[in-house]
Motif scaffolding. Structure first.
Motif, PDB file in Angstrom:
ATOM      1  N   ASP A 111     -27.356 -11.400  54.194  1.00  0.00           N
ATOM      2  CA  ASP A 111     -26.983 -12.605  54.941  1.00  0.00           C
ATOM      3  C   ASP A 111     -25.644 -13.149  54.493  1.00  0.00           C
ATOM      4  OD1 ASP A 111     -28.630 -13.345  57.010  1.00  0.00           O
ATOM      5  OD2 ASP A 111     -30.160 -14.161  55.679  1.00  0.00           O
ATOM      6  N   ASN A 130     -24.694 -22.615  51.529  1.00  0.00           N
ATOM      7  CA  ASN A 130     -25.104 -22.068  52.817  1.00  0.00           C
ATOM      8  C   ASN A 130     -26.052 -20.928  52.429  1.00  0.00           C
ATOM      9  OD1 ASN A 130     -25.353 -20.582  55.140  1.00  0.00           O
ATOM     10  ND2 ASN A 130     -23.169 -20.248  55.456  1.00  0.00           N
ATOM     11  N   PRO A 131     -27.359 -21.179  52.399  1.00  0.00           N
ATOM     12  CA  PRO A 131     -28.270 -20.192  51.817  1.00  0.00           C
ATOM     13  C   PRO A 131     -28.478 -19.006  52.742  1.00  0.00           C
ATOM     14  CG  PRO A 131     -29.525 -21.987  52.790  1.00  0.00           C
ATOM     15  CD  PRO A 131     -28.063 -22.345  52.955  1.00  0.00           C
ATOM     16  N   VAL A 179     -27.149 -12.965  39.926  1.00  0.00           N
ATOM     17  CA  VAL A 179     -28.054 -14.098  39.702  1.00  0.00           C
ATOM     18  C   VAL A 179     -28.850 -14.361  40.979  1.00  0.00           C
ATOM     19  CG1 VAL A 179     -28.236 -16.537  39.058  1.00  0.00           C
ATOM     20  CG2 VAL A 179     -26.400 -15.132  38.083  1.00  0.00           C
ATOM     21  N   TYR A 219     -22.423 -14.472  55.248  1.00  0.00           N
ATOM     22  CA  TYR A 219     -21.547 -15.032  56.268  1.00  0.00           C
ATOM     23  C   TYR A 219     -20.756 -16.158  55.620  1.00  0.00           C
ATOM     24  CZ  TYR A 219     -24.182 -12.238  59.498  1.00  0.00           C
ATOM     25  OH  TYR A 219     -24.751 -11.164  60.123  1.00  0.00           O
ATOM     26  N   MET A 267     -17.213 -21.942  49.825  1.00  0.00           N
ATOM     27  CA  MET A 267     -17.638 -23.349  49.657  1.00  0.00           C
ATOM     28  C   MET A 267     -17.199 -23.885  48.303  1.00  0.00           C
ATOM     29  SD  MET A 267     -21.452 -23.738  51.170  1.00  0.00           S
ATOM     30  CE  MET A 267     -21.554 -24.229  52.870  1.00  0.00           C
ATOM     31  N   ASP A 304     -24.189 -15.856  42.467  1.00  0.00           N
ATOM     32  CA  ASP A 304     -24.650 -15.143  43.671  1.00  0.00           C
ATOM     33  C   ASP A 304     -25.445 -13.922  43.210  1.00  0.00           C
ATOM     34  OD1 ASP A 304     -23.615 -15.120  46.880  1.00  0.00           O
ATOM     35  OD2 ASP A 304     -24.496 -13.246  46.163  1.00  0.00           O
ATOM     36  N   GLN A 314     -34.211 -16.700  53.292  1.00  0.00           N
ATOM     37  CA  GLN A 314     -34.791 -17.310  52.086  1.00  0.00           C
ATOM     38  C   GLN A 314     -34.511 -18.812  52.035  1.00  0.00           C
ATOM     39  OE1 GLN A 314     -32.799 -14.762  49.210  1.00  0.00           O
ATOM     40  NE2 GLN A 314     -34.718 -13.683  48.854  1.00  0.00           N
ATOM     41  N   ARG A 330     -25.140 -11.059  44.545  1.00  0.00           N
ATOM     42  CA  ARG A 330     -24.191  -9.947  44.623  1.00  0.00           C
ATOM     43  C   ARG A 330     -23.064 -10.161  43.629  1.00  0.00           C
ATOM     44  NH1 ARG A 330     -20.989  -9.511  49.177  1.00  0.00           N
ATOM     45  NH2 ARG A 330     -21.229 -11.752  49.418  1.00  0.00           N
ATOM     46  N   CYS A 380     -22.852 -18.211  46.218  1.00  0.00           N
ATOM     47  CA  CYS A 380     -21.439 -18.569  46.418  1.00  0.00           C
ATOM     48  C   CYS A 380     -20.634 -17.540  47.195  1.00  0.00           C
ATOM     49  CB  CYS A 380     -20.773 -18.832  45.081  1.00  0.00           C
ATOM     50  SG  CYS A 380     -20.610 -17.343  44.045  1.00  0.00           S
ATOM     51  N   GLU A 420     -23.237 -24.020  43.177  1.00  0.00           N
ATOM     52  CA  GLU A 420     -23.242 -23.274  44.451  1.00  0.00           C
ATOM     53  C   GLU A 420     -23.974 -21.964  44.127  1.00  0.00           C
ATOM     54  OE1 GLU A 420     -23.358 -21.376  46.737  1.00  0.00           O
ATOM     55  OE2 GLU A 420     -21.768 -21.471  48.240  1.00  0.00           O
TER      56      GLU A 420
HETATM   57  C1  SAM Z   1     -24.608 -17.084  54.301  1.00  0.00           C
HETATM   58  S1  SAM Z   1     -23.854 -16.361  52.854  1.00  0.00           S
HETATM   59  C2  SAM Z   1     -23.016 -17.773  52.235  1.00  0.00           C
HETATM   60  C3  SAM Z   1     -22.013 -17.500  51.174  1.00  0.00           C
HETATM   61  C4  SAM Z   1     -21.304 -18.759  50.634  1.00  0.00           C
HETATM   62  N1  SAM Z   1     -22.280 -19.755  50.237  1.00  0.00           N
HETATM   63  C5  SAM Z   1     -20.447 -19.355  51.714  1.00  0.00           C
HETATM   64  O1  SAM Z   1     -20.862 -20.336  52.313  1.00  0.00           O
HETATM   65  O2  SAM Z   1     -19.355 -18.815  51.973  1.00  0.00           O
HETATM   66  C6  SAM Z   1     -25.312 -16.217  51.808  1.00  0.00           C
HETATM   67  C7  SAM Z   1     -25.043 -15.687  50.404  1.00  0.00           C
HETATM   68  O3  SAM Z   1     -26.307 -15.645  49.722  1.00  0.00           O
HETATM   69  C8  SAM Z   1     -26.294 -14.567  48.813  1.00  0.00           C
HETATM   70  N2  SAM Z   1     -27.702 -14.315  48.461  1.00  0.00           N
HETATM   71  C9  SAM Z   1     -28.668 -13.690  49.191  1.00  0.00           C
HETATM   72  N3  SAM Z   1     -29.840 -13.746  48.546  1.00  0.00           N
HETATM   73  C10 SAM Z   1     -29.618 -14.423  47.383  1.00  0.00           C
HETATM   74  C11 SAM Z   1     -30.436 -14.822  46.292  1.00  0.00           C
HETATM   75  N4  SAM Z   1     -31.755 -14.550  46.277  1.00  0.00           N
HETATM   76  N5  SAM Z   1     -29.882 -15.501  45.253  1.00  0.00           N
HETATM   77  C12 SAM Z   1     -28.554 -15.782  45.252  1.00  0.00           C
HETATM   78  N6  SAM Z   1     -27.721 -15.440  46.269  1.00  0.00           N
HETATM   79  C13 SAM Z   1     -28.248 -14.781  47.316  1.00  0.00           C
HETATM   80  C14 SAM Z   1     -25.587 -13.459  49.562  1.00  0.00           C
HETATM   81  O4  SAM Z   1     -25.087 -12.485  48.679  1.00  0.00           O
HETATM   82  C15 SAM Z   1     -24.492 -14.272  50.286  1.00  0.00           C
HETATM   83  O5  SAM Z   1     -23.305 -14.322  49.504  1.00  0.00           O
END
Ligand code: SAM
Length: 182
Positions: free
Chosen positions: A17, A93-94, A77, A19, A51, A66, A98, A68, A46, A43
């Protein structure tokens, strides 16, 4: 070969996810909340810091993690199993799949929580319990559609979004619209 690799990474990113959020979306929230500069913000998803960088520009120390590994913040993390970090606010932005788990955990870990969600997020019976048990302080629809693809696909963005904010002790939900910052 290059396109095979880039297709794969695009798929991996979609699966998690990923974005990235256009900066004006975070500016709109920060301009609205006007948090004291000394507050520490986490965050926890991240990505590449889209953000975090905006939140930092408001004078906050930002802890960026994050699941990743990217060039930004601390990778590896998983927020859902991570130990709480000492902070005053959690803003992200989760990952959509999840999001409810992120919300439930964050509310316990920080007195202020801001989550960027699809505008129809609360229009779902399965989330009524979450809303009723943890009434947000603010529901803040954006008056524009953010372009999460940063123009790469062409065409008009289609997703409508809301910020939902929880503030400990404030359970009387208020609704305000946020205009796109100039
Ligand atoms: C919609 S993106 C938003 C990224 C960033 N917050 C932004 O707004 O630009 C969601 C992010 O959640 C991370 N992600 C997915 N599952 C996660 C988890 N269980 N714990 C931490 N990060 C996670 C993804 O790698 C991705 O970078």
């Amino acid at each position: 070969m290059g396109s095979v690799l880039s297709n794969r990474s695009a798929k991996d990113r979609r699966e998690l996810d990923y974005y990235p959020t256009p900066p004006e979306v975070t500016h709109a929230l920060m301009d609205f909340l006007k948090l004291p500069r000394d507050l520490i913000v986490w965050e926890p998803a991240c990505g590449e810091g889209h953000m975090s960088k905006v939140i930092e520009s408001y004078g906050h120390e930002v802890i960026s993690t994050d699941i990743r590994y990217t060039d930004y913040g601390t990778g590896g993390v998983d927020y859902l199993t991570a130990k709480p970090v000492s902070c005053d606010a959690i803003i992200t932005n989760p990952p959509f799949k999840q999001s409810a788990e992120f919300i439930r955990k964050a509310i316990y870990e920080a007195p202020i929580v801001g989550m960027l969600l699809k505008s129809q997020y609360w229009h779902a019976a399965k989330r009524a319990d979450l809303f009723d048990k943890y009434p947000p302080a603010w529901v803040l629809p954006l008056t524009w559609r953010p372009d999460f693809l940063f123009g790469s696909k062409g065409g008009a963005p289609t997703m409508e979004c809301i910020w939902t904010v929880w503030e400990r002790g404030q359970t009387d939900t208020r609704y305000r619209i946020l205009s796109k910052p100039k």
